[in-house]
Write a protein that holds these residues in place. Sequence first.
Motif, PDB file in Angstrom:
ATOM      1  N   GLU A 263       0.842  -1.207   0.000  1.00  0.00           N
ATOM      2  CA  GLU A 263       0.000   0.000   0.000  1.00  0.00           C
ATOM      3  C   GLU A 263       0.874   1.254   0.000  1.00  0.00           C
ATOM      4  OE1 GLU A 263      -2.835  -0.107   3.215  1.00  0.00           O
ATOM      5  OE2 GLU A 263      -3.852  -1.861   2.366  1.00  0.00           O
ATOM      6  N   ASP A 264       1.954   1.241   0.789  1.00  0.00           N
ATOM      7  CA  ASP A 264       2.865   2.387   0.831  1.00  0.00           C
ATOM      8  C   ASP A 264       3.539   2.600  -0.524  1.00  0.00           C
ATOM      9  OD1 ASP A 264       2.179   2.732   3.481  1.00  0.00           O
ATOM     10  OD2 ASP A 264       4.053   1.883   4.265  1.00  0.00           O
ATOM     11  N   PHE A 265       3.951   1.502  -1.168  1.00  0.00           N
ATOM     12  CA  PHE A 265       4.537   1.591  -2.512  1.00  0.00           C
ATOM     13  C   PHE A 265       3.537   2.239  -3.475  1.00  0.00           C
ATOM     14  CE2 PHE A 265       4.589  -0.402  -6.751  1.00  0.00           C
ATOM     15  CZ  PHE A 265       5.813   0.054  -7.226  1.00  0.00           C
TER      16      PHE A 265
ATOM     17  N   GLN B 294      -6.896   6.318  -0.528  1.00  0.00           N
ATOM     18  CA  GLN B 294      -8.040   5.430  -0.770  1.00  0.00           C
ATOM     19  C   GLN B 294      -7.857   4.631  -2.059  1.00  0.00           C
ATOM     20  OE1 GLN B 294     -10.971   8.592  -0.544  1.00  0.00           O
ATOM     21  NE2 GLN B 294     -11.884   7.668   1.292  1.00  0.00           N
ATOM     22  N   ILE B 295      -7.316   5.277  -3.075  1.00  0.00           N
ATOM     23  CA  ILE B 295      -7.053   4.567  -4.330  1.00  0.00           C
ATOM     24  C   ILE B 295      -6.025   3.463  -4.082  1.00  0.00           C
ATOM     25  CG2 ILE B 295      -6.077   4.784  -6.659  1.00  0.00           C
ATOM     26  CD1 ILE B 295      -7.298   7.671  -6.679  1.00  0.00           C
ATOM     27  N   ALA B 296      -4.966   3.767  -3.344  1.00  0.00           N
ATOM     28  CA  ALA B 296      -3.935   2.764  -3.043  1.00  0.00           C
ATOM     29  C   ALA B 296      -4.534   1.590  -2.277  1.00  0.00           C
ATOM     30  CB  ALA B 296      -2.794   3.393  -2.254  1.00  0.00           C
ATOM     31  N   ILE B 297      -5.369   1.865  -1.303  1.00  0.00           N
ATOM     32  CA  ILE B 297      -6.001   0.785  -0.525  1.00  0.00           C
ATOM     33  C   ILE B 297      -6.914  -0.055  -1.408  1.00  0.00           C
ATOM     34  CG2 ILE B 297      -7.686   0.332   1.317  1.00  0.00           C
ATOM     35  CD1 ILE B 297      -6.368   2.760   2.808  1.00  0.00           C
TER      36      ILE B 297
ATOM     37  N   LEU C 125      -7.540  -5.257  -4.677  1.00  0.00           N
ATOM     38  CA  LEU C 125      -7.615  -6.007  -5.937  1.00  0.00           C
ATOM     39  C   LEU C 125      -6.446  -6.979  -6.091  1.00  0.00           C
ATOM     40  CD1 LEU C 125      -8.522  -3.194  -8.500  1.00  0.00           C
ATOM     41  CD2 LEU C 125     -10.015  -5.048  -7.716  1.00  0.00           C
ATOM     42  N   MET C 126      -5.283  -6.559  -5.620  1.00  0.00           N
ATOM     43  CA  MET C 126      -4.061  -7.313  -5.849  1.00  0.00           C
ATOM     44  C   MET C 126      -3.756  -8.342  -4.773  1.00  0.00           C
ATOM     45  SD  MET C 126      -2.617  -6.470  -8.639  1.00  0.00           S
ATOM     46  CE  MET C 126      -2.970  -5.302  -9.914  1.00  0.00           C
TER      47      MET C 126
END
Length: 187
Positions: A86-88, A173-176, A181-182
Amino acid sequence: MRKDAQINQQKILDAAANLFKERAVSKVSMKDIAQVAGIGTGTLYRNFPNKSELCMALSLDYIQQFITGEEAQLQNPSSSANKQFEDFLTRWLEFRERRIQLLTEIETGPSVMSTFYHSPLYQQLVNLTMQALKPISDNISKAELKFRADMLISMLKSDSYAYQREQGLTREQIAINISHLMIKRCD
């Protein structure tokens, strides 16, 4: 490359970078860039056949710096694999957001993306993304991991990202959501 050609190319890149700080990339013409660089438009077009190619040349160093910094981050994990991923993603989105105009111009250019996809730099970006994905991907094949990396990079292109921001989602929020999905959930 001849010395005078190198000098002209650097003048062009410097002029474009300065103009892009003052105005939106879409509002700067190739003629504007040639004028500020103090060269003829013919010289400009010999160096960069279109604005997308010029934006790509400006972006290469930024992308390389991002890759180098992230490789160091991924070598020293300080949290769980899921949090690290998530940080990446958050850092990748922040990078893209800071350079959204340049990247949009590149992504919509006539031939730039097909060239970029076959470049060593894109392969470095894919390898970096694979490295970020691997700890959260269980035991999948290298081919599937590469596919996921390619698709992740693709889904984060400027137009898709901008649309999600318009929907009211923050970068985090997009990253989360992408992480969900991944990351294979075993609930």
